[in-house]
Design a protein around this motif. Structure first.
Motif, mmCIF file in Angstrom:
data_model
loop_
_atom_site.group_PDB
_atom_site.id
_atom_site.type_symbol
_atom_site.label_atom_id
_atom_site.label_comp_id
_atom_site.label_asym_id
_atom_site.label_seq_id
_atom_site.Cartn_x
_atom_site.Cartn_y
_atom_site.Cartn_z
ATOM 1 N N ASN A 388 0.803 -1.226 0.000
ATOM 2 C CA ASN A 388 0.000 0.000 0.000
ATOM 3 C C ASN A 388 0.835 1.276 0.000
ATOM 4 N N LEU A 389 2.131 1.166 0.267
ATOM 5 C CA LEU A 389 2.983 2.365 0.240
ATOM 6 C C LEU A 389 3.456 2.628 -1.192
ATOM 7 N N ASP A 390 2.496 2.830 -2.079
ATOM 8 C CA ASP A 390 2.790 2.956 -3.505
ATOM 9 C C ASP A 390 2.495 4.349 -4.060
ATOM 10 N N THR A 398 7.601 2.521 -1.129
ATOM 11 C CA THR A 398 8.118 1.213 -1.538
ATOM 12 C C THR A 398 7.740 0.836 -2.969
ATOM 13 N N ASN A 399 7.067 1.693 -3.704
ATOM 14 C CA ASN A 399 6.600 1.390 -5.072
ATOM 15 C C ASN A 399 5.583 0.253 -5.111
ATOM 16 N N GLY A 400 4.944 -0.006 -3.983
ATOM 17 C CA GLY A 400 3.857 -0.970 -3.948
ATOM 18 C C GLY A 400 4.281 -2.365 -4.348
ATOM 19 N N ALA A 401 3.430 -3.008 -5.153
ATOM 20 C CA ALA A 401 3.699 -4.388 -5.569
ATOM 21 C C ALA A 401 4.913 -4.502 -6.459
ATOM 22 N N ASN A 402 5.319 -3.423 -7.117
ATOM 23 C CA ASN A 402 6.503 -3.465 -7.983
ATOM 24 C C ASN A 402 7.800 -3.544 -7.193
ATOM 25 N N GLY A 403 7.777 -3.088 -5.962
ATOM 26 C CA GLY A 403 8.953 -3.171 -5.119
ATOM 27 C C GLY A 403 10.063 -2.234 -5.551
ATOM 28 N N ILE A 404 11.237 -2.492 -4.999
ATOM 29 C CA ILE A 404 12.423 -1.694 -5.309
ATOM 30 C C ILE A 404 13.353 -2.571 -6.138
ATOM 31 N N ALA A 405 13.547 -2.193 -7.383
ATOM 32 C CA ALA A 405 14.336 -3.005 -8.301
ATOM 33 C C ALA A 405 15.669 -2.323 -8.615
ATOM 34 N N ASN A 406 16.478 -3.004 -9.420
ATOM 35 C CA ASN A 406 17.764 -2.478 -9.896
ATOM 36 C C ASN A 406 18.679 -2.062 -8.737
ATOM 37 N N ILE A 407 18.704 -2.886 -7.702
ATOM 38 C CA ILE A 407 19.604 -2.608 -6.582
ATOM 39 C C ILE A 407 21.032 -2.872 -7.054
ATOM 40 N N PRO A 408 21.907 -1.888 -6.965
ATOM 41 C CA PRO A 408 23.268 -2.074 -7.506
ATOM 42 C C PRO A 408 24.067 -3.077 -6.694
ATOM 43 N N ASP A 409 25.072 -3.661 -7.348
ATOM 44 C CA ASP A 409 25.945 -4.610 -6.664
ATOM 45 C C ASP A 409 26.787 -3.888 -5.623
ATOM 46 N N LEU A 410 27.170 -4.641 -4.618
ATOM 47 C CA LEU A 410 27.974 -4.079 -3.542
ATOM 48 C C LEU A 410 29.414 -3.878 -3.989
ATOM 49 N N VAL A 411 30.010 -2.832 -3.491
ATOM 50 C CA VAL A 411 31.430 -2.566 -3.703
ATOM 51 C C VAL A 411 32.049 -2.380 -2.324
ATOM 52 N N ILE A 412 32.908 -3.338 -1.920
ATOM 53 C CA ILE A 412 33.514 -3.320 -0.595
ATOM 54 C C ILE A 412 35.032 -3.207 -0.764
ATOM 55 N N PHE A 413 35.600 -2.105 -0.285
ATOM 56 C CA PHE A 413 37.028 -1.838 -0.408
ATOM 57 C C PHE A 413 37.480 -1.933 -1.871
ATOM 58 N N GLY A 414 36.666 -1.404 -2.765
ATOM 59 C CA GLY A 414 36.993 -1.422 -4.182
ATOM 60 C C GLY A 414 36.740 -2.743 -4.863
#
Length: 610
Positions: A388-390, A398-414
């Motif tokens: 409902n938080l759409d 939260t963009n509702g049912a679509n969710g949060i997409a395209n989360i970038p990959d982690l970069v840890i110490f380069g």
């Protein structure tokens, strides 16, 4: 032997009690001991020989079982089972160099190994008949395997049992076939072992975890369902055979003596797994298994230690995942911020901690079923709230049912975890990188669990779980203790959720239902804790691995997995209610210890004194 009834004045004739052989009670089948041993050995050798023959004439059956002198896949499993049966049989007969295999039972491990070999051989025969369309596709090797594996089981069932029949036990005075069979699988406690040098004990632990890594790698790398089912059959019977032989008890004493070495060896073996893989095909499964297992371990704090039935626990995983996704720098996040990974982890864990306290404070005054219903409602409220938080039904978060997409990959110490990297000459893909990251978090969560379990607060959790009224009478603040458990479990789940968000690269409300086809979900998490063993460290890890790996490898059970898991839990509660890995308290709670609750003599007298 004649006996006289003083009331009826008649004389009754009873058969004399069957004399007990020094080697144990009579076997399940009426076979002479020497004939049973010969039959078992001949059957196991014949089964071994059958794996050197072709089992079918066509390569259409998975694994291509058409070669002579080159066993593969299901033939290899049958070969391993036959060798294990021969080794246990020779060890039970006192062959030098093999006696260490059976410090406890001698007959039970032979019977279980024979049953495992029989199960693999006959399952393969049935699979060939179903896949290819009849027994006509059998080559001589398959017929030999079917006959000799059955012969091995018949001979093993004729061996004398390790434990003699107890004439005082009413269930064993006139035992039927099933009672005699179950009795033949019992084994006495292993005898006291000769003290090993320190280096030998450490070497034993290292070799054990090396073998465990090999077995797990073989199972997860199985390319088709039939081979995986055969693997489960052999491993299930083989592990039980090792337990009945007394090796598991010996190993448990060594690991208890060298806890820190065991802890280190386990995670070194787990860290070696990605280096055994040539692609990311199965490291992705392993990474998700670790996520599922660590969340189950967090739930074990709530359910296993504190005794709180939480049916909405997956919501805390979702809170951590959503919090991390919102600050991950995703182009679909409404916050538009990009935190470093360590800050994202703290954000996810902190958010779950806050939700745990907010939800636990008003609900932990409830008990039993009422608490379970409230936590189940919280899990559903979280999922519906995220939908409902759409921006239409509620604020745009939260963009509702679509969710949060395209989360970038982690970069840890380069080090970009989304790219391939070569380490020690082995190319590790993205899922292998995330697997190693999740293994690091698993070490943290296991350490927290172990420290909490042995602390003062851990003993308070156990006291509240066993009897809250008695715990309060001893000065323990039950509500505060339960709230700490609830908050800690939520924090551990939120920590795992931060990694899950980056592994899946998207977060949607459908991922956090009470029951979902693909775990993790609340029902599967609770099943993993119960299946593995509540209150233990390794139990939920093993239970979660099985519950995730089996559906992942056997796609055809997707429509029936809830039915099969329900059936598995019913059987588990009937035959092993303490779980696959149980602590000492659970074993004493669910099994008879031979001690009488009430003296059987007169007032103030024991049975012996009476």
């Amino acid at each position: 032997m004649a006996t006289t009834d003083p009331q009826a004045g008649t004389t009754a004739t009873t058969a004399p009690a069957e004399p007990l052989d020094p080697t144990g009670a009579p076997g399940t089948l009426p076979l002479p001991p020497k004939a049973a041993r010969t039959l078992t050995l001949a059957g196991a050798v014949g089964t071994f020989a059958s794996t050197m023959l072709a089992w079918t004439w066509t390569a259409e059956f998975p694994g291509d079982l058409t070669y002579y002198g080159s066993p593969v896949d299901l033939q290899t499993l049958t070969l391993a089972g036959s060798l294990l049966t021969i080794a246990f049989l020779l060890a039970g007969n006192g062959v030098r160099g093999l006696r260490w295999l059976t410090p406890g039972g001698r007959t039970a491990p032979v019977t279980l190994a024979a049953l495992g070999t029989f199960g693999v051989a006959w399952f393969t025969a049935g699979a060939i008949a179903v896949v290819l369309g009849g027994f006509i596709h059998f080559e001589p090797g398959m017929w030999v395997a079917v006959f000799t594996s059955l012969l091995t089981v018949v001979g093993a069932l004729g061996l004398r049992a390790d434990e003699p029949f107890d004439p005082a036990d009413p269930a064993l005075r006139d035992p039927g076939p099933w009672q005699r069979f179950r009795h033949s699988l019992k084994a006495p406690a292993p005898a006291a072992a000769r003290e090993l040098p320190g280096w030998a004990e450490l070497l034993t632990i290292a070799v054990t975890f090396g073998v465990g890594l090999f077995v797990f790698t073989y199972g997860i790398d199985t390319p088709y369902g039939e081979l995986f089912i055969g693997f489960l059959i052999l491993v299930g019977f083989g592990a039980t055979a090792l337990a009945r032989a007394g090796l598991s008890q010996r190993l448990s004493k060594l690991t208890a003596k060298h806890r820190n070495i065991t802890f280190t060896a386990a995670f070194v073996a787990a860290a070696c797994f990605p280096f055994t893989q040539s692609s990311d095909q199965y490291t992705s499964v392993a990474a998700n298994i670790l996520i599922f297992a660590t969340v189950a371990l967090g739930l074990n704090v709530v359910v296993g230690l504190a005794g709180l039935l939480d049916l909405g626990y997956v919501a805390f995983l979702g809170v951590g995942a959503y919090a991390a996704a919102l600050v991950s720098g995703s182009n679909t996040s409404v916050l538009g911020v990009h935190f470093p990974f360590w800050a994202a982890v703290l954000t996810g864990a902190g958010a779950s901690l806050i939700f745990g306290v907010v939800i636990g404070a008003p609900t932990l005054r409830l008990h039993g079923d009422y608490l379970a219903i409230v936590t189940l409602g919280f899990g559903e409220i979280f999922r519906i709230g995220m939908e409902n938080l759409d921006g239409s039904s509620g604020p745009a978060v939260t963009n509702g049912a679509n969710g949060i997409a395209n989360i970038p990959d982690l970069v840890i110490f380069g080090f970009n975890l989304g790219e391939d990297h070569t380490v020690l000459g082995v190319e590790l893909g993205p899922f292998a990188n995330y697997y190693l990251l999740m293994l690091f978090f698993t070490i943290i969560i296991v350490t927290i669990f172990r420290r909490a379990d042995r602390s003062r607060i851990g003993r308070a959790w156990v006291a509240v779980r066993e009897d809250e009224t008695a715990a309060r009478a001893m000065g323990i603040n039950g509500f505060r203790v339960k709230l700490i458990a609830f908050a800690l479990g939520a924090t551990l789940a939120g920590m795992a959720g931060t990694v899950q968000a980056h592994v899946t690269s998207s977060v949607t409300p459908e991922q956090y239902q009470f029951v979902e086809v693909v775990p993790p979900n609340s029902a599967f998490l609770l099943a993993a804790v119960i299946l593995g063993g509540m209150g233990t460290v390794s139990g939920p890890l093993i239970g979660a691995s099985l519950l995730y790996l089996i559906p992942a490898k056997l796609q055809f059970i997707g429509d029936y997995q809830l039915l099969l898991f329900g059936l598995a839990l019913v059987l588990l509660m009937r035959y092993r209610p303490e779980g696959l890995i149980a602590d000492r308290r659970k074993k004493l709670e669910f099994h008879e210890t031979g001690q009488l609750d009430v003296p059987t003599g007169g007032p103030g007298l024991s049975k012996t004194e009476a």
